[in-house]
Design an enzyme around this catalytic site. Structure first.
Site, PDB file in Angstrom:
ATOM      1  N   GLU A  93       3.440  -0.120  12.654  1.00  8.56           N
ATOM      2  CA  GLU A  93       2.273  -0.830  12.144  1.00  8.56           C
ATOM      3  C   GLU A  93       2.303  -2.313  12.485  1.00  8.56           C
ATOM      4  O   GLU A  93       1.296  -3.012  12.380  1.00  8.56           O
ATOM      5  CB  GLU A  93       2.135  -0.651  10.630  1.00  8.56           C
ATOM      6  CG  GLU A  93       3.237  -1.286   9.812  1.00  8.56           C
ATOM      7  CD  GLU A  93       4.334  -0.304   9.432  1.00  8.56           C
ATOM      8  OE1 GLU A  93       4.856  -0.408   8.304  1.00  8.56           O
ATOM      9  OE2 GLU A  93       4.674   0.566  10.262  1.00  8.56           O
ATOM     10  N   SER A 106       3.528  11.799  12.966  1.00 11.81           N
ATOM     11  CA  SER A 106       3.489  10.938  11.779  1.00 11.81           C
ATOM     12  C   SER A 106       4.571  11.357  10.795  1.00 11.81           C
ATOM     13  O   SER A 106       4.665  12.538  10.435  1.00 11.81           O
ATOM     14  CB  SER A 106       2.122  11.018  11.092  1.00 11.81           C
ATOM     15  OG  SER A 106       2.137  10.295   9.871  1.00 11.81           O
ATOM     16  N   SER A 107       5.334  10.373  10.329  1.00 11.38           N
ATOM     17  CA  SER A 107       6.328  10.657   9.289  1.00 11.38           C
ATOM     18  C   SER A 107       5.667  11.042   7.975  1.00 11.38           C
ATOM     19  O   SER A 107       6.323  11.591   7.078  1.00 11.38           O
ATOM     20  CB  SER A 107       7.216   9.431   9.076  1.00 11.38           C
ATOM     21  OG  SER A 107       6.474   8.343   8.532  1.00 11.38           O
ATOM     22  N   GLY A 137      -4.565   7.652   5.817  1.00 13.13           N
ATOM     23  CA  GLY A 137      -3.617   8.686   6.200  1.00 13.13           C
ATOM     24  C   GLY A 137      -2.818   9.202   5.028  1.00 13.13           C
ATOM     25  O   GLY A 137      -2.501  10.396   4.955  1.00 13.13           O
ATOM     26  N   SER A 142       8.607   5.921  12.422  1.00 10.85           N
ATOM     27  CA  SER A 142       8.556   5.219  11.131  1.00 10.85           C
ATOM     28  C   SER A 142       9.473   5.851  10.090  1.00 10.85           C
ATOM     29  O   SER A 142       9.078   6.093   8.950  1.00 10.85           O
ATOM     30  CB  SER A 142       7.107   5.183  10.608  1.00 10.85           C
ATOM     31  OG  SER A 142       6.257   4.565  11.550  1.00 10.85           O
ATOM     32  N   LYS A 187       0.838  -1.203   0.000  1.00  8.43           N
ATOM     33  CA  LYS A 187       0.000   0.000   0.000  1.00  8.43           C
ATOM     34  C   LYS A 187       0.872   1.251   0.000  1.00  8.43           C
ATOM     35  O   LYS A 187       0.619   2.212  -0.740  1.00  8.43           O
ATOM     36  CB  LYS A 187      -0.910   0.013   1.221  1.00  8.43           C
ATOM     37  CG  LYS A 187      -1.777   1.270   1.325  1.00  8.43           C
ATOM     38  CD  LYS A 187      -2.320   1.498   2.718  1.00  8.43           C
ATOM     39  CE  LYS A 187      -1.245   2.050   3.643  1.00  8.43           C
ATOM     40  NZ  LYS A 187      -1.765   2.446   4.963  1.00  8.43           N
ATOM     41  N   SER A 188       1.891   1.272   0.846  1.00  5.18           N
ATOM     42  CA  SER A 188       2.725   2.462   0.976  1.00  5.18           C
ATOM     43  C   SER A 188       3.411   2.808  -0.338  1.00  5.18           C
ATOM     44  O   SER A 188       3.466   3.979  -0.738  1.00  5.18           O
ATOM     45  CB  SER A 188       3.770   2.257   2.080  1.00  5.18           C
ATOM     46  OG  SER A 188       3.149   2.079   3.331  1.00  5.18           O
TER      47      SER A 188
END
Length: 432
Positions: A317, A173-174, A99, A202, A25-26
């Protein structure tokens, strides 16, 4: 709308299965953004098709990109062909609970001609967004959020962004850093992002962003700690094959240790920026035999995991699945460095404490994580809080607790729509 509960299967014997997983996904969502901003047509091969990636594709279409399916002979799902966007405003963006959509696309929207409204699911409206909103304002972009620092908000796109140096606190959050870098090459002065705050969570995800930018021909300087510079310039079209999602592999590999047996995942990359690759080391430390041979990762275990003291700051995660294995261990475990997961799809620390506690496990919430003291697991209804990683954790626990029911399993469609089928297929293959 929630889905029917899932009577998750228990393991009837040792596992012996191979599980083939779709793309990351990333990576898929980073490539989609870069392709939409590129100078010509791009092709993504073996992209993940999930709620988050479909939301990203649709959001980019709203901003002017053309994203179409193309026949693929190398994978079970179509490739994506992306014609870059002439960025335009005037159409709303639905972020869902993604996100990457709510954080990556506001800097892109700032380059559009006209206002772009961002909103999402109810749970999305409590996720922190102030860092990216304030950063855009510092770069000269008008953002209307009525002082909330969360969704919904409107980015007033003017067709250009001055760019330059911006200092942010990305400790929540990164993704805030990645968001500015992905669009930064199209800013007039490029962008220099400086993180000033607690250690960046992260960090591998930022390294992933830097690597994908370089794949698209961007000039990126990351030689100084907590500082990233993207030079202005065009982005080149991409033709890339997306790696399997290593974080989605975690519950399947963890099953081999929790229930006993062997599980293999093919096409594991020899080099990767995916934070999920850390699962190899974690499971090894918990007593598994882990081997990578000819791009197939195999985990074997005896059903008796060892307790662990682990810092998952760079791969947060993985926390729900690691916590599930820890609940099956022969001694206590401590998971550290993950305070920021209180702001993920749900407050994952509190959610894990409640659900593991409901199965008889003694859990202590720490400032930055959890202490887990195992006990014989008893079946329960495992609540998932619209969080895909909680579904995965519940499935691992159900292997050891016959009769466990997992609430709203379809929420896992955020990153792996076929999770339930793949999970049951893993157990059926083992029985065969």
């Amino acid at each position: 709308m929630t889905s029917p509960d899932w009577h998750a299967p228990a393991a009837s014997g040792r596992l012996d299965a191979t599980v083939t997983l779709p793309g990351s996904k990333s990576l898929t969502n980073r490539y989609l953004v870069l392709a939409a901003l590129a100078s010509d047509v791009s092709r993504l091969r073996r992209p993940l098709r999930s709620r988050d990636t479909e939301l990203m594709a649709q959001a980019l279409r709203q901003l002017g990109a053309s994203i179409d399916d193309a026949t693929s002979t190398a994978s079970g799902s179509p490739d994506w062909i992306i014609h870059p966007a002439t960025l335009r405003g005037g159409r709303p963006v639905d972020c869902g609970l993604a996100g990457t959509v709510m954080r990556f696309l506001p800097p892109v929207a700032a380059l559009a001609s006209g206002p772009v409204t961002f909103d999402g699911d109810e749970h999305a409206r409590v996720r922190p967004m102030a860092a990216i909103i304030d950063a855009l304002r510092d770069l000269g972009v008008t953002v209307e959020d009525e002082g909330r620092g969360t969704l919904p908000f409107v980015v007033e796109g003017t067709g250009s962004v001055r760019g330059g140096r911006v200092v942010i606190d990305a400790s929540a959050s990164s993704q805030f850093v990645s968001a500015l870098l992905l669009a930064g090459s199209l800013f007039e002065e490029g962008v220099t992002v400086v993180h000033d705050g607690k250690p960046l969570p992260s960090l591998p995800h930022v390294e992933m962003t830097v690597e994908t930018l370089r794949d698209a021909g961007a000039a990126v300087d990351d030689s100084e700690a907590n500082t990233w510079r993207v030079e202005p310039g065009e982005l080149l079209p991409l033709d890339v094959t997306v790696e399997p999602d290593l974080s989605n592999a975690a519950p399947f590999l963890a099953a081999a240790l929790a229930a006993g047996g062997r599980v293999s995942v093919p096409d594991w990359p020899g080099h990767t920026t995916q934070a999920g690759d850390m699962i190899r080391d974690v499971l090894d430390r918990m007593g598994a035999e882990v081997s990578l041979d000819s791009r197939t990762l195999t985990v074997a275990g005896d059903g008796r995991p060892s307790g662990i003291d682990v810092d998952l700051h760079d791969a947060a995660e993985l926390t729900p699945v690691v916590a599930a294995v820890a609940a099956c261990a022969d001694g206590p475990s401590i998971i550290r460095g993950v305070a920021h997961i209180r702001g993920h799809e749900t407050d994952r620390i509190s959610a894990l404490s409640r659900e593991l506690g409901g199965m008889g496990v003694e859990v202590t919430e720490l400032d930055d994580g959890l202490r887990i003291d195992p006990a014989p697991l008893r079946p329960s209804t495992f609540h998932t809080y619209a969080d895909h990683r909680m579904v995965m954790a519940g499935a691992v626990l159900a292997l050891r607790a016959p009769g466990t029911v997992i609430e709203d399993p379809a929420t896992v469609g955020k990153t792996l729509p076929r999770f339930v089928d793949l999970w049951q297929g893993m157990l059926e293959a083992s029985e065969g």
